[in-house]
Write a protein that holds these residues in place. Structure first.
Motif, PDB file in Angstrom:
ATOM      1  N   HIS A  32       0.841  -1.206   0.000  1.00 24.91           N
ATOM      2  CA  HIS A  32       0.000   0.000   0.000  1.00 24.91           C
ATOM      3  C   HIS A  32       0.872   1.251   0.000  1.00 24.91           C
ATOM      4  CE1 HIS A  32      -2.834   3.030   1.604  1.00 24.91           C
ATOM      5  NE2 HIS A  32      -3.782   2.249   1.105  1.00 24.91           N
ATOM      6  N   SER A  33       1.905   1.281   0.827  1.00 29.26           N
ATOM      7  CA  SER A  33       2.759   2.464   0.934  1.00 29.26           C
ATOM      8  C   SER A  33       3.652   2.660  -0.282  1.00 29.26           C
ATOM      9  CB  SER A  33       3.616   2.386   2.201  1.00 29.26           C
ATOM     10  OG  SER A  33       2.836   2.573   3.356  1.00 29.26           O
ATOM     11  N   ILE A  34       4.252   1.584  -0.791  1.00 29.98           N
ATOM     12  CA  ILE A  34       5.164   1.758  -1.913  1.00 29.98           C
ATOM     13  C   ILE A  34       4.403   2.130  -3.187  1.00 29.98           C
ATOM     14  CG2 ILE A  34       5.291  -0.648  -2.717  1.00 29.98           C
ATOM     15  CD1 ILE A  34       8.319  -0.207  -3.076  1.00 29.98           C
ATOM     16  N   GLU A  35       3.175   1.628  -3.324  1.00 25.88           N
ATOM     17  CA  GLU A  35       2.357   2.042  -4.463  1.00 25.88           C
ATOM     18  C   GLU A  35       1.940   3.502  -4.323  1.00 25.88           C
ATOM     19  OE1 GLU A  35      -0.810  -0.806  -4.654  1.00 25.88           O
ATOM     20  OE2 GLU A  35       0.414  -2.281  -5.755  1.00 25.88           O
ATOM     21  N   ALA A  36       1.676   3.951  -3.101  1.00 24.35           N
ATOM     22  CA  ALA A  36       1.361   5.360  -2.867  1.00 24.35           C
ATOM     23  C   ALA A  36       2.565   6.234  -3.201  1.00 24.35           C
ATOM     24  CB  ALA A  36       0.932   5.569  -1.416  1.00 24.35           C
ATOM     25  N   ILE A  37       3.756   5.782  -2.825  1.00 25.21           N
ATOM     26  CA  ILE A  37       4.977   6.522  -3.147  1.00 25.21           C
ATOM     27  C   ILE A  37       5.142   6.651  -4.651  1.00 25.21           C
ATOM     28  CG2 ILE A  37       7.500   6.332  -3.120  1.00 25.21           C
ATOM     29  CD1 ILE A  37       7.222   5.211  -0.246  1.00 25.21           C
ATOM     30  N   SER A  38       4.915   5.563  -5.367  1.00 23.86           N
ATOM     31  CA  SER A  38       5.023   5.588  -6.823  1.00 23.86           C
ATOM     32  C   SER A  38       4.073   6.605  -7.441  1.00 23.86           C
ATOM     33  CB  SER A  38       4.761   4.187  -7.385  1.00 23.86           C
ATOM     34  OG  SER A  38       4.869   4.175  -8.793  1.00 23.86           O
ATOM     35  N   GLU A  39       2.839   6.631  -6.944  1.00 21.52           N
ATOM     36  CA  GLU A  39       1.856   7.586  -7.464  1.00 21.52           C
ATOM     37  C   GLU A  39       2.234   9.021  -7.124  1.00 21.52           C
ATOM     38  OE1 GLU A  39      -0.760   6.982  -9.515  1.00 21.52           O
ATOM     39  OE2 GLU A  39       0.180   5.002  -9.605  1.00 21.52           O
ATOM     40  N   LEU A  40       2.830   9.236  -5.965  1.00 22.74           N
ATOM     41  CA  LEU A  40       3.228  10.578  -5.557  1.00 22.74           C
ATOM     42  C   LEU A  40       4.324  11.151  -6.446  1.00 22.74           C
ATOM     43  CD1 LEU A  40       3.347  10.204  -1.662  1.00 22.74           C
ATOM     44  CD2 LEU A  40       1.909  11.826  -2.906  1.00 22.74           C
ATOM     45  N   VAL A  41       5.300  10.323  -6.800  1.00 26.73           N
ATOM     46  CA  VAL A  41       6.470  10.860  -7.508  1.00 26.73           C
ATOM     47  C   VAL A  41       6.363  10.766  -9.021  1.00 26.73           C
ATOM     48  CG1 VAL A  41       7.940  10.344  -5.529  1.00 26.73           C
ATOM     49  CG2 VAL A  41       7.786   8.687  -7.396  1.00 26.73           C
ATOM     50  N   LYS A  42       5.437   9.978  -9.510  1.00 28.31           N
ATOM     51  CA  LYS A  42       5.320   9.775 -10.963  1.00 28.31           C
ATOM     52  C   LYS A  42       5.173  11.089 -11.737  1.00 28.31           C
ATOM     53  CE  LYS A  42       3.080   6.122 -11.988  1.00 28.31           C
ATOM     54  NZ  LYS A  42       1.974   5.145 -12.182  1.00 28.31           N
ATOM     55  N   PRO A  43       4.341  12.047 -11.289  1.00 28.46           N
ATOM     56  CA  PRO A  43       4.162  13.268 -12.078  1.00 28.46           C
ATOM     57  C   PRO A  43       5.168  14.374 -11.793  1.00 28.46           C
ATOM     58  CG  PRO A  43       2.611  13.267 -10.257  1.00 28.46           C
ATOM     59  CD  PRO A  43       3.398  11.983 -10.152  1.00 28.46           C
ATOM     60  N   LEU A  44       6.164  14.144 -10.934  1.00 32.12           N
ATOM     61  CA  LEU A  44       7.053  15.228 -10.523  1.00 32.12           C
ATOM     62  C   LEU A  44       7.962  15.688 -11.655  1.00 32.12           C
ATOM     63  CD1 LEU A  44       8.216  14.117  -6.953  1.00 32.12           C
ATOM     64  CD2 LEU A  44       6.290  15.599  -7.598  1.00 32.12           C
ATOM     65  N   ALA A  45       8.141  17.006 -11.747  1.00 31.32           N
ATOM     66  CA  ALA A  45       9.114  17.584 -12.674  1.00 31.32           C
ATOM     67  C   ALA A  45      10.512  17.384 -12.106  1.00 31.32           C
ATOM     68  CB  ALA A  45       8.824  19.064 -12.874  1.00 31.32           C
TER      69      ALA A  45
END
Length: 274
Positions: free
Chosen positions: A16-29
């Motif tokens: 749950h946490s690592i997938e949340a991390i992936s979603e958080l950083v995916k759109p970052l410039a």
């Protein structure tokens, strides 16, 4: 999945946490990867690098052959040096390189969990060449991932998941260290009790009791006439216990009743993560 039932909660929370991390950083410039986080000395990129590196080690990958720069003045111990290796080796990776490697780790992780059939008491590699049981390893990964998810959320201004499965595991991990904080580090007197009252998304009340020999234990029953009662919200508790903030910086969010000298000593030693 063949995962042992006693490992399932840890695996689910970590996923749950690592997938949340992936979603958080995916759109970052690109520039956003350099944002400072509450985790001392580490940027967004550094935390994601740590997550990737530790997951790779759980998957059995060899550690990178890499020499740390001499100017990393925050690296003051063998444990810090061990953790910094996986971080520093990725410090110049681009945003696409970071997200691609994290996505690949997620794929490998899911495949590994589907095939995990080892018993919880199986001995596996731990940092610095030590050994730990598989159950401890899974528990600590769930804890570590949730705390770093919160670091990233704070840095990126995207709060959330304060009551997710990883939050409950984090609560239990942090509370195991509280008797030592109260009895040994803060020097609470024999035959005394200290109450911790936490409210918010995760609520609990725990009492640390110090016996006649000065040993501490913890339970969920209230105490009549405790030496100290500390009340705070869940997020403040996590930030203090994980060393993300000093109690003097969040004094307005902490209520201390009873022996103020002992309360200060407890708060001075509240951080329990390396």
């Amino acid at each position: 999945m063949t995962l042992h039932p006693s490992l399932q909660n840890y695996a689910d929370a970590a996923t749950h946490s690592i997938e949340a991390i992936s979603e958080l950083v995916k759109p970052l410039a690109e520039g956003e990867w350099n944002r400072r986080t509450p985790c001392p000395w580490w940027s967004v990129r550094d935390i994601v690098s740590h997550v990737i590196g530790m997951e790779c080690e759980m998957l059995g990958d060899p550690r990178p052959i890499h020499t740390l720069p001499r100017d990393l003045y925050h690296v003051q111990s063998d444990f810090a040096r061990y953790m910094e290796m996986q971080v520093d080796v990725r410090r110049h990776h681009t945003a696409p390189e970071m997200t691609s490697e994290l996505e690949y780790v997620l794929i490998r992780r899911a495949r590994h969990l589907r095939n995990e059939s080892r018993a919880p008491e199986t001995t596996v590699r731990a940092p610095l060449g030590a050994e730990q049981t598989l159950e401890v390893a899974y528990n600590m990964r769930a804890f570590d991932l949730w705390v770093h998810e919160q670091d990233l959320r704070a840095a990126l201004g995207q709060p959330g998941n304060l009551d997710s499965p990883g939050a409950l595991i984090t609560r239990d991990v942090l509370l195991t260290a509280l008797p030592k904080v109260v009895a040994k580090d803060a020097g609470a007197p024999p035959n005394s009790a200290v109450v911790l009252d936490v409210h918010g998304p995760v609520e609990f009340l725990r009492t640390v009791r110090v016996d006649a020999e000065g040993r501490g234990s913890i339970d969920g029953s209230p105490s009549l006439g405790p030496a100290v009662t500390l009340s705070m919200d869940w997020e403040t508790y996590v930030r203090l216990a994980c060393g993300r903030v000093r109690h003097t910086a969040v004094a307005d969010r902490i209520k201390a009743e009873g022996d103020q000298e002992l309360a200060t000593a407890i708060l001075d030693h509240f951080a329990v993560t390396p």
